[in-house]
Design a protein around this motif. Structure first.
Motif, mmCIF file in Angstrom:
data_model
loop_
_atom_site.group_PDB
_atom_site.id
_atom_site.type_symbol
_atom_site.label_atom_id
_atom_site.label_comp_id
_atom_site.label_asym_id
_atom_site.label_seq_id
_atom_site.Cartn_x
_atom_site.Cartn_y
_atom_site.Cartn_z
ATOM 1 N N ASP A 78 0.836 -1.210 0.000
ATOM 2 C CA ASP A 78 0.000 0.000 0.000
ATOM 3 C C ASP A 78 0.869 1.259 0.000
ATOM 4 O O ASP A 78 0.604 2.223 -0.736
ATOM 5 C CB ASP A 78 -0.914 0.022 1.227
ATOM 6 C CG ASP A 78 -2.103 -0.913 1.093
ATOM 7 O OD1 ASP A 78 -2.361 -1.388 -0.025
ATOM 8 O OD2 ASP A 78 -2.771 -1.159 2.116
ATOM 9 N N LEU A 79 1.902 1.256 0.842
ATOM 10 C CA LEU A 79 2.799 2.411 0.909
ATOM 11 C C LEU A 79 3.513 2.630 -0.418
ATOM 12 O O LEU A 79 3.668 3.768 -0.881
ATOM 13 C CB LEU A 79 3.824 2.210 2.025
ATOM 14 C CG LEU A 79 3.296 2.230 3.463
ATOM 15 C CD1 LEU A 79 4.387 1.792 4.437
ATOM 16 C CD2 LEU A 79 2.791 3.623 3.836
ATOM 17 N N ALA A 80 3.952 1.544 -1.051
ATOM 18 C CA ALA A 80 4.657 1.656 -2.329
ATOM 19 C C ALA A 80 3.740 2.170 -3.424
ATOM 20 O O ALA A 80 4.139 3.011 -4.246
ATOM 21 C CB ALA A 80 5.250 0.306 -2.719
ATOM 22 N N LEU A 81 2.510 1.686 -3.459
ATOM 23 C CA LEU A 81 1.548 2.136 -4.468
ATOM 24 C C LEU A 81 1.186 3.603 -4.260
ATOM 25 O O LEU A 81 1.067 4.371 -5.227
ATOM 26 C CB LEU A 81 0.296 1.260 -4.423
ATOM 27 C CG LEU A 81 0.478 -0.169 -4.953
ATOM 28 C CD1 LEU A 81 -0.654 -1.070 -4.483
ATOM 29 C CD2 LEU A 81 0.554 -0.156 -6.479
ATOM 30 N N ASP A 82 1.024 3.999 -3.005
ATOM 31 C CA ASP A 82 0.765 5.410 -2.715
ATOM 32 C C ASP A 82 1.946 6.278 -3.141
ATOM 33 O O ASP A 82 1.767 7.361 -3.705
ATOM 34 C CB ASP A 82 0.499 5.608 -1.219
ATOM 35 C CG ASP A 82 -0.852 5.073 -0.780
ATOM 36 O OD1 ASP A 82 -1.691 4.805 -1.664
ATOM 37 O OD2 ASP A 82 -1.064 4.910 0.434
ATOM 38 N N ASP A 83 3.164 5.787 -2.870
ATOM 39 C CA ASP A 83 4.364 6.536 -3.241
ATOM 40 C C ASP A 83 4.472 6.680 -4.760
ATOM 41 O O ASP A 83 4.871 7.726 -5.271
ATOM 42 C CB ASP A 83 5.597 5.832 -2.682
ATOM 43 C CG ASP A 83 6.882 6.600 -2.941
ATOM 44 O OD1 ASP A 83 6.901 7.823 -2.683
ATOM 45 O OD2 ASP A 83 7.860 5.999 -3.400
ATOM 46 N N ALA A 84 4.101 5.613 -5.472
ATOM 47 C CA ALA A 84 4.155 5.648 -6.935
ATOM 48 C C ALA A 84 2.976 6.409 -7.534
ATOM 49 O O ALA A 84 2.958 6.666 -8.742
ATOM 50 C CB ALA A 84 4.182 4.224 -7.484
ATOM 51 N N ARG A 85 2.015 6.733 -6.677
ATOM 52 C CA ARG A 85 0.799 7.414 -7.114
ATOM 53 C C ARG A 85 0.070 6.622 -8.207
ATOM 54 O O ARG A 85 -0.403 7.170 -9.199
ATOM 55 C CB ARG A 85 1.104 8.844 -7.591
ATOM 56 C CG ARG A 85 1.598 9.746 -6.473
ATOM 57 C CD ARG A 85 1.879 11.163 -6.968
ATOM 58 N NE ARG A 85 2.190 12.064 -5.862
ATOM 59 C CZ ARG A 85 3.384 12.180 -5.304
ATOM 60 N NH1 ARG A 85 4.388 11.451 -5.743
ATOM 61 N NH2 ARG A 85 3.582 13.016 -4.301
ATOM 62 N N ILE A 86 0.001 5.320 -7.966
ATOM 63 C CA ILE A 86 -0.755 4.453 -8.867
ATOM 64 C C ILE A 86 -2.118 4.195 -8.262
ATOM 65 O O ILE A 86 -2.234 3.762 -7.114
ATOM 66 C CB ILE A 86 -0.029 3.113 -9.094
ATOM 67 C CG1 ILE A 86 1.154 3.310 -10.035
ATOM 68 C CG2 ILE A 86 -0.969 2.071 -9.692
ATOM 69 C CD1 ILE A 86 1.867 2.030 -10.399
ATOM 70 N N GLY A 87 -3.140 4.452 -9.038
ATOM 71 C CA GLY A 87 -4.504 4.145 -8.646
ATOM 72 C C GLY A 87 -5.128 3.246 -9.692
ATOM 73 O O GLY A 87 -4.538 2.986 -10.748
ATOM 74 N N ARG A 88 -6.299 2.759 -9.412
ATOM 75 C CA ARG A 88 -6.970 1.885 -10.369
ATOM 76 C C ARG A 88 -7.154 2.559 -11.729
ATOM 77 O O ARG A 88 -7.129 1.909 -12.770
ATOM 78 C CB ARG A 88 -8.323 1.445 -9.815
ATOM 79 C CG ARG A 88 -8.216 0.441 -8.669
ATOM 80 C CD ARG A 88 -9.594 -0.011 -8.220
ATOM 81 N NE ARG A 88 -9.501 -0.982 -7.135
ATOM 82 C CZ ARG A 88 -9.386 -2.293 -7.320
ATOM 83 N NH1 ARG A 88 -9.343 -2.777 -8.538
ATOM 84 N NH2 ARG A 88 -9.327 -3.105 -6.284
ATOM 85 N N ALA A 89 -7.304 3.880 -11.706
ATOM 86 C CA ALA A 89 -7.532 4.596 -12.967
ATOM 87 C C ALA A 89 -6.330 4.511 -13.903
ATOM 88 O O ALA A 89 -6.476 4.556 -15.128
ATOM 89 C CB ALA A 89 -7.862 6.056 -12.680
#
Length: 416
Positions: free
Chosen positions: A86-97
């Motif tokens: 979760d932290l890595a995805l938030d850092d990468a600013r990756i969302g489902r969109a």
């Protein structure tokens, strides 16, 4: 990884859950300060066991981070991996969109050394104490090596190539290489890394068979690689997850590129054959350099495996010299893990995360608790060392004989 081609693999997100910090920021702050958090083992049921010192993740409550329906299905090692993802995805600013049009564009790869010992122990106690009717249905999946990969994939809706790497402690680096191969094969992004939870009583008892495990009771002296006082390693829980992407895809969505996974190589030399690991590790280093198109003198820092066993430490020092030549005696070497312990497969991924951060901040973190280095290595001790870092080498060896090396490049050096 094969030789560098058009589809480059870059790091765009980092997530860490470690004994010295449950966010990437807190992890880096304590890492660069050289803070040691090794302490007496406090986990329930471990008080009477010979293992006295470890790196425990404290202040981590999965209830605050993970939905109940996933919590009941999963072990502590998967809780760490899901939180770090979760932290890595938030850092990468990756969302489902970002990949909504193609959920198969994102894959998941994790490495695991032992699976879910705490969950398994709890269910076995129910089996023997209450009977088979009291064993939960999730026992069949929660202990499994692949549990973290599966749960991260399901929870995130990622349907791309998924895998688990079970190749000893060096599997943390091998997982990064597996992710890079997926990127070259057409996958746009991969959530990749490793986290371990080896401090449940059942898991600790299994580890007591490792002759290289430190039984020292003094946290400041229990894990001191490259010194005359080296007496083995200290285990730890936690780990790190990264988001890696194909460079062009990352650029299209305006992502911040933090580093490039430039080269990797792995070898195998057999369980506890530390003298032989010299050649195996040197070959892994040379292979990683070759794949990255990197000369030995271009390596600006080495994040060492640093087992803490005299014969293994000597083999690693000689391997660095063999692979890097004269440069191997003057390149800065660091092992931040001496302040948090070795989290098995999670350890080299934590080192990779620290290497990316070191290149970003121009700062080589020190090696906690290490002072009197007795090998021909420029080990960074005491305090962090400012340096212009363009290329980092991360090394890892496993107790069963795996060796791996990976080369990371700073973004400004990628196309130089």
């Amino acid at each position: 990884m094969s030789t560098r081609k058009a589809r480059r693999t870059v790091v765009t997100g980092i997530g860490v859950v470690a004994p010295n910090g449950t966010t990437t920021e807190s992890f880096w702050k304590r890492t660069q300060e050289g803070t040691s958090v090794l302490d007496r083992v406090t986990r329930e049921g471990c008080e009477h066991l010979p293992l006295r010192v470890a790196g425990e993740v404290r202040g981590f409550d999965p209830v605050d981070l993970i939905e109940e329906r996933y919590l009941v299905q999963t072990d502590r090692f998967t809780h760490f991996a899901m939180a770090a993802a979760d932290l890595a995805l938030d850092d990468a600013r990756i969302g489902r969109a970002d990949y909504e049009g193609d959920p198969f564009a994102v894959g998941v790869v994790t490495a695991a050394g032992s699976g879910g010992g705490e969950f398994g122990q709890r269910e076995l106690q129910r089996l023997w104490g209450q009977g088979s009717n009291y064993v939960g249905p999730y026992q069949s999946i929660a202990w499994f090596y692949a549990a973290s990969t599966g749960q991260i994939s399901i929870r995130g809706g990622f349907k791309g190539p998924c895998a688990v790497v079970a190749s000893d402690e060096a599997g943390g680096l091998d997982a990064l290489a597996h992710a890079a191969r997926s990127i070259r094969g057409g996958t746009e992004a991969v959530v990749v890394g490793a986290a371990e939870a080896p401090l449940a009583p059942y898991s600790v008892v299994c580890q007591l068979g490792y002759e290289d495990l430190s039984d020292c009771e003094d946290p400041d002296r229990a894990y001191r690689p490259f010194t005359s006082d080296a007496c083995g390693f200290v285990p730890a829980e936690g780990g790190a997850m990264l988001v890696v992407e194909e460079e062009a895809a990352a650029n299209r969505r305006g992502a911040r590129i933090r580093a490039e996974l430039a080269g990797h190589s792995a070898t195998f030399t057999g369980a506890s054959r530390w003298e032989e690991s010299r050649e195996g590790l040197a070959r892994a280093i040379s292979g990683a350099l070759r794949e990255a198109g990197c000369a030995p003198e271009e390596i600006d820092v080495v994040f060492a495996d640093a087992l803490g066993v005299p014969s293994a430490d000597r083999a690693e020092a000689l391997a660095i010299a063999d692979a890097l030549g004269v440069h191997g005696k003057r390149v800065p070497v660091t092992a931040p893990k001496t302040g948090i312990g070795r989290a098995y497969c999670g350890a080299p991924v934590l080192d990779a995360a620290a290497a990316v951060l070191a290149m970003e901040f121009g700062l080589i973190p020190p090696t906690p608790n290490v002072v009197d280095v007795c090998h021909e290595l420029d080990v960074v001790t005491g305090r962090a060392r400012p340096a212009e870092l363009r290329t980092a080498l991360v090394l890892s060896r496993g107790l069963m004989g795996s060796n791996a090396a990976i080369v990371l490049r700073r973004p400004t050096a990628i196309h130089a």
